[in-house]
Design a protein around this motif. Structure first.
Motif, short mmCIF file in Angstrom:
data_model
loop_
_atom_site.label_atom_id
_atom_site.label_comp_id
_atom_site.label_asym_id
_atom_site.label_seq_id
_atom_site.Cartn_x
_atom_site.Cartn_y
_atom_site.Cartn_z
N LYS A 109 0.83 -1.20 0.00
CA LYS A 109 0.00 0.00 0.00
C LYS A 109 0.87 1.25 0.00
O LYS A 109 2.09 1.19 0.24
CB LYS A 109 -0.90 0.00 1.23
N VAL A 110 0.23 2.39 -0.24
CA VAL A 110 0.92 3.68 -0.20
C VAL A 110 1.69 3.81 1.11
O VAL A 110 1.17 3.45 2.17
CB VAL A 110 -0.09 4.85 -0.33
N HIS A 111 2.91 4.27 1.01
CA HIS A 111 3.82 4.53 2.13
C HIS A 111 4.41 3.27 2.76
O HIS A 111 5.19 3.38 3.70
CB HIS A 111 3.18 5.41 3.21
N ASP A 112 4.05 2.06 2.26
CA ASP A 112 4.75 0.86 2.72
C ASP A 112 6.20 0.97 2.29
O ASP A 112 6.51 1.43 1.19
CB ASP A 112 4.15 -0.41 2.11
N GLU A 113 7.10 0.54 3.16
CA GLU A 113 8.52 0.53 2.81
C GLU A 113 8.89 -0.87 2.32
O GLU A 113 8.61 -1.86 2.99
CB GLU A 113 9.38 0.94 3.99
N LEU A 114 9.49 -0.91 1.14
CA LEU A 114 9.84 -2.19 0.53
C LEU A 114 11.34 -2.36 0.45
O LEU A 114 12.09 -1.41 0.27
CB LEU A 114 9.25 -2.26 -0.89
N GLU A 115 11.78 -3.60 0.59
CA GLU A 115 13.17 -3.99 0.34
C GLU A 115 13.20 -4.66 -1.02
O GLU A 115 12.39 -5.57 -1.28
CB GLU A 115 13.67 -4.99 1.37
N ILE A 116 14.09 -4.23 -1.88
CA ILE A 116 14.19 -4.83 -3.21
C ILE A 116 15.62 -5.34 -3.38
O ILE A 116 16.57 -4.57 -3.25
CB ILE A 116 13.85 -3.81 -4.32
N THR A 117 15.74 -6.62 -3.66
CA THR A 117 17.05 -7.22 -3.86
C THR A 117 17.11 -7.80 -5.27
O THR A 117 16.22 -8.55 -5.68
CB THR A 117 17.30 -8.35 -2.84
N SER A 118 18.14 -7.43 -6.00
CA SER A 118 18.34 -7.92 -7.35
C SER A 118 19.67 -8.66 -7.40
O SER A 118 20.69 -8.13 -6.95
CB SER A 118 18.35 -6.73 -8.32
N ARG A 119 19.65 -9.88 -7.93
CA ARG A 119 20.87 -10.71 -8.02
C ARG A 119 21.02 -11.27 -9.42
O ARG A 119 20.04 -11.55 -10.11
CB ARG A 119 20.79 -11.90 -7.07
N VAL A 120 22.26 -11.49 -9.80
CA VAL A 120 22.56 -12.15 -11.07
C VAL A 120 22.45 -13.65 -10.85
O VAL A 120 23.05 -14.20 -9.91
CB VAL A 120 23.98 -11.80 -11.57
#
Length: 158
Positions: A109-120
């Protein structure tokens, strides 16, 4: 088809907002594109090393659907941008997306804080595979997981 048209129909207020939207011309290689600017505003890179990028992102109202949840299109664009960023080499042309597969697991939802991890996941020749995991930072719940395949034919440095 009628249901789709009805669903996509804008209200007078939404139509007015769209008509006031100013999109300046994009200068390739100089400016960020409209989508890069729309999605990448607000992303904070926490960690970047070869093969891994970890970011934090607070869901802005501009990226939500009518129900106030982070839109699937915004999630797809995050997977595209961050899946490509983890393999980008400074000074070389961007790779192009060949395929993306996204599992939408929960919502944000709006203002939720997300962690985004990108890996090869791996690279072979000009082909690269990446995985992007988007989680709610407070609950730890997975919001989406995307697998992204890219291709780039770069000139040999030999």
């Amino acid at each position: 088809m009628e249901r789709a048209n009805e669903f996509l129909k804008l209200s007078d207020e939404e139509s007015e907002l769209v008509s006031r939207l100013a999109v300046p011309p994009h200068r390739v290689g100089i400016d960020r594109s409209f989508f890069e600017d729309l999605i990448l505003k607000g992303i904070r890179v926490d960690r970047a090393e070869p093969g891994l990028v970890s970011c934090t992102f607070k869901v802005p109202p501009r990226l939500t659907d009518r129900s106030g949840k982070l839109s699937m299109g915004a999630i797809a664009n995050l997977v595209d941008e961050l899946g490509g960023a983890v393999i980008q080499i400074e000074g070389l042309p961007m790779n192009v997306s060949v395929d993306m597969s996204i599992s939408f697991l929960s919502s944000a939802k709006v203002h939720d804080e997300l962690e985004i991890t990108s890996r090869v996941l791996g690279q072979r020749g000009g082909y690269s595979g990446t995985i992007v995991l988007i989680r709610n930072k407070v609950t730890g719940e997975a919001v989406a997981e995307g697998r992204h395949s890219l291709f780039g034919k770069h000139a040999s440095k030999l």
